[in-house]
Design a protein around this motif. Sequence first.
Motif, PDB file in Angstrom:
ATOM      1  N   UNK A 252       0.844  -1.209   0.000  1.00  0.00           N
ATOM      2  CA  UNK A 252       0.000   0.000   0.000  1.00  0.00           C
ATOM      3  C   UNK A 252       0.872   1.249   0.000  1.00  0.00           C
ATOM      4  N   UNK A 253       1.921   1.232   0.827  1.00  0.00           N
ATOM      5  CA  UNK A 253       2.834   2.381   0.870  1.00  0.00           C
ATOM      6  C   UNK A 253       3.537   2.569  -0.473  1.00  0.00           C
ATOM      7  N   UNK A 254       3.989   1.478  -1.075  1.00  0.00           N
ATOM      8  CA  UNK A 254       4.656   1.569  -2.375  1.00  0.00           C
ATOM      9  C   UNK A 254       3.713   2.105  -3.447  1.00  0.00           C
ATOM     10  N   UNK A 255       2.475   1.625  -3.442  1.00  0.00           N
ATOM     11  CA  UNK A 255       1.475   2.111  -4.392  1.00  0.00           C
ATOM     12  C   UNK A 255       1.246   3.609  -4.217  1.00  0.00           C
ATOM     13  N   UNK A 256       1.169   4.073  -2.990  1.00  0.00           N
ATOM     14  CA  UNK A 256       0.941   5.495  -2.729  1.00  0.00           C
ATOM     15  C   UNK A 256       2.107   6.338  -3.241  1.00  0.00           C
ATOM     16  N   UNK A 257       3.337   5.869  -3.027  1.00  0.00           N
ATOM     17  CA  UNK A 257       4.509   6.606  -3.505  1.00  0.00           C
ATOM     18  C   UNK A 257       4.495   6.712  -5.024  1.00  0.00           C
ATOM     19  N   UNK A 258       4.173   5.626  -5.711  1.00  0.00           N
ATOM     20  CA  UNK A 258       4.165   5.636  -7.175  1.00  0.00           C
ATOM     21  C   UNK A 258       3.081   6.564  -7.720  1.00  0.00           C
ATOM     22  N   UNK A 259       1.891   6.523  -7.132  1.00  0.00           N
ATOM     23  CA  UNK A 259       0.808   7.381  -7.605  1.00  0.00           C
ATOM     24  C   UNK A 259       1.108   8.848  -7.323  1.00  0.00           C
ATOM     25  N   UNK A 260       1.671   9.139  -6.164  1.00  0.00           N
ATOM     26  CA  UNK A 260       2.026  10.523  -5.835  1.00  0.00           C
ATOM     27  C   UNK A 260       3.114  11.038  -6.776  1.00  0.00           C
ATOM     28  N   UNK A 261       4.095  10.193  -7.079  1.00  0.00           N
ATOM     29  CA  UNK A 261       5.156  10.605  -8.007  1.00  0.00           C
ATOM     30  C   UNK A 261       4.603  10.852  -9.400  1.00  0.00           C
ATOM     31  N   UNK A 262       3.659  10.013  -9.837  1.00  0.00           N
ATOM     32  CA  UNK A 262       3.042  10.226 -11.147  1.00  0.00           C
ATOM     33  C   UNK A 262       2.270  11.540 -11.187  1.00  0.00           C
ATOM     34  N   UNK A 263       1.576  11.871 -10.097  1.00  0.00           N
ATOM     35  CA  UNK A 263       0.840  13.137 -10.042  1.00  0.00           C
ATOM     36  C   UNK A 263       1.796  14.329 -10.041  1.00  0.00           C
ATOM     37  N   UNK A 264       2.926  14.220  -9.331  1.00  0.00           N
ATOM     38  CA  UNK A 264       3.920  15.284  -9.334  1.00  0.00           C
ATOM     39  C   UNK A 264       4.509  15.483 -10.718  1.00  0.00           C
ATOM     40  N   UNK A 265       4.771  14.384 -11.428  1.00  0.00           N
ATOM     41  CA  UNK A 265       5.276  14.488 -12.797  1.00  0.00           C
ATOM     42  C   UNK A 265       4.250  15.141 -13.710  1.00  0.00           C
ATOM     43  N   UNK A 266       2.977  14.785 -13.538  1.00  0.00           N
ATOM     44  CA  UNK A 266       1.923  15.415 -14.329  1.00  0.00           C
ATOM     45  C   UNK A 266       1.864  16.917 -14.070  1.00  0.00           C
ATOM     46  N   UNK A 267       2.049  17.315 -12.819  1.00  0.00           N
ATOM     47  CA  UNK A 267       2.048  18.746 -12.496  1.00  0.00           C
ATOM     48  C   UNK A 267       3.190  19.469 -13.212  1.00  0.00           C
ATOM     49  N   UNK A 268       4.370  18.868 -13.213  1.00  0.00           N
ATOM     50  CA  UNK A 268       5.511  19.509 -13.868  1.00  0.00           C
ATOM     51  C   UNK A 268       5.313  19.606 -15.378  1.00  0.00           C
ATOM     52  N   UNK A 269       4.694  18.583 -15.969  1.00  0.00           N
ATOM     53  CA  UNK A 269       4.463  18.621 -17.412  1.00  0.00           C
ATOM     54  C   UNK A 269       3.339  19.586 -17.776  1.00  0.00           C
ATOM     55  N   UNK A 270       2.332  19.686 -16.917  1.00  0.00           N
ATOM     56  CA  UNK A 270       1.182  20.541 -17.213  1.00  0.00           C
ATOM     57  C   UNK A 270       1.467  22.009 -16.913  1.00  0.00           C
ATOM     58  N   UNK A 271       2.233  22.271 -15.873  1.00  0.00           N
ATOM     59  CA  UNK A 271       2.495  23.650 -15.447  1.00  0.00           C
ATOM     60  C   UNK A 271       3.988  23.949 -15.465  1.00  0.00           C
ATOM     61  N   UNK A 272       4.616  23.944 -16.647  1.00  0.00           N
ATOM     62  CA  UNK A 272       6.055  24.225 -16.669  1.00  0.00           C
ATOM     63  C   UNK A 272       6.388  25.660 -16.298  1.00  0.00           C
ATOM     64  N   UNK A 273       5.408  26.561 -16.443  1.00  0.00           N
ATOM     65  CA  UNK A 273       5.654  27.968 -16.160  1.00  0.00           C
ATOM     66  C   UNK A 273       5.732  28.279 -14.674  1.00  0.00           C
ATOM     67  N   UNK A 274       5.216  27.366 -13.824  1.00  0.00           N
ATOM     68  CA  UNK A 274       5.227  27.634 -12.387  1.00  0.00           C
ATOM     69  C   UNK A 274       6.657  27.676 -11.860  1.00  0.00           C
ATOM     70  N   UNK A 275       7.485  26.718 -12.269  1.00  0.00           N
ATOM     71  CA  UNK A 275       8.855  26.678 -11.789  1.00  0.00           C
ATOM     72  C   UNK A 275       9.660  27.876 -12.290  1.00  0.00           C
ATOM     73  N   UNK A 276       9.315  28.363 -13.501  1.00  0.00           N
ATOM     74  CA  UNK A 276      10.061  29.495 -14.068  1.00  0.00           C
ATOM     75  C   UNK A 276       9.679  30.816 -13.436  1.00  0.00           C
ATOM     76  N   UNK A 277       8.478  30.889 -12.858  1.00  0.00           N
ATOM     77  CA  UNK A 277       8.008  32.162 -12.317  1.00  0.00           C
ATOM     78  C   UNK A 277       8.009  32.217 -10.796  1.00  0.00           C
ATOM     79  N   UNK A 278       8.478  31.156 -10.137  1.00  0.00           N
ATOM     80  CA  UNK A 278       8.541  31.142  -8.681  1.00  0.00           C
ATOM     81  C   UNK A 278       9.985  30.903  -8.254  1.00  0.00           C
ATOM     82  N   UNK A 279      10.269  31.232  -7.008  1.00  0.00           N
ATOM     83  CA  UNK A 279      11.632  31.062  -6.518  1.00  0.00           C
ATOM     84  C   UNK A 279      11.912  29.585  -6.291  1.00  0.00           C
ATOM     85  N   UNK A 280      13.065  29.133  -6.752  1.00  0.00           N
ATOM     86  CA  UNK A 280      13.443  27.737  -6.589  1.00  0.00           C
ATOM     87  C   UNK A 280      14.072  27.534  -5.218  1.00  0.00           C
ATOM     88  N   UNK A 281      13.842  26.308  -4.669  1.00  0.00           N
ATOM     89  CA  UNK A 281      14.400  26.033  -3.352  1.00  0.00           C
ATOM     90  C   UNK A 281      15.820  25.537  -3.539  1.00  0.00           C
TER      91      UNK A 281
END
Length: 281
Positions: A252-281
Amino acid sequence: MTQLTGAPTGAPAAAPSPAAPARSRTRVRPAVVGLPALGLVIVVTAWWLLTSGLHVIHPAVLPAPQSVWRSLTGSAHVLLPAMGITTWMTVLGFLLSSAAGVLIGMALAASRRVERMFAPLLVAVNAVPKIAFGPLLVVAVGWGQKPILTMVFLLCFFPIVLSTATGLTTTPADLAELGRSLNASWWQTFRKVRFPAALPQIFVGLKVAMPLAAIGAVIGEFYSDRPGLGYQILQYNGIGDFPTAWAAIVLVALMSILLYSALTLLERLTLPWVKATTSAR
């Protein structure tokens, strides 16, 4: 004519070296893979010390990692298909919760009266412990997928509603003023300004809801006849096979990590402008 720079006349301007980005990418990649691996090693080592090394925790409470691994490999023919069932229920329930949550959040953001009428009710539903609905769902919706999807929905929808309403009501003032200065209609302003500006906030709610979807699917399977990981945890725990029950929890924990990582990747592909317009950590 006097040259302002120290370079000789006619010398070509120094081009940026293409090797610099490559070196930067090479530095980041080991950290992306190595740091989570190091964290996993630390957690497993601490787990082994508490169970096998120092014998602080009884195996009936928390089996040793080697026992869980043996159970995982020995029962893979049961646990891996169960993981597939739970993953499908989690994804399907998450998609339904996302669609409903975004629509409800849009309704709350569109009208202050609607928000005042229904926001307290949403808070009240979210405050009730969802496991209390478990036995009632079987009576209300029957066996099968329905109690699982209902449990996922109950756990997921509130953070998505809240993030959507917050994102749509906190549009940057300069963007809203730009839409008004161009005489944009309400729909044009929503489609071109408000909704794109709210997407980073919406993804925050989605990332909060994704692990909750996995929890909801497992709890729903406690009260369902679907042989997913939640069902297997209940069955193996009932017969005293604790290592195999913990192996299902690890999946269950492994499944959650994989799904969360896929959602994070989708965010980066869908909103590439967010990283360019916000301060990087």
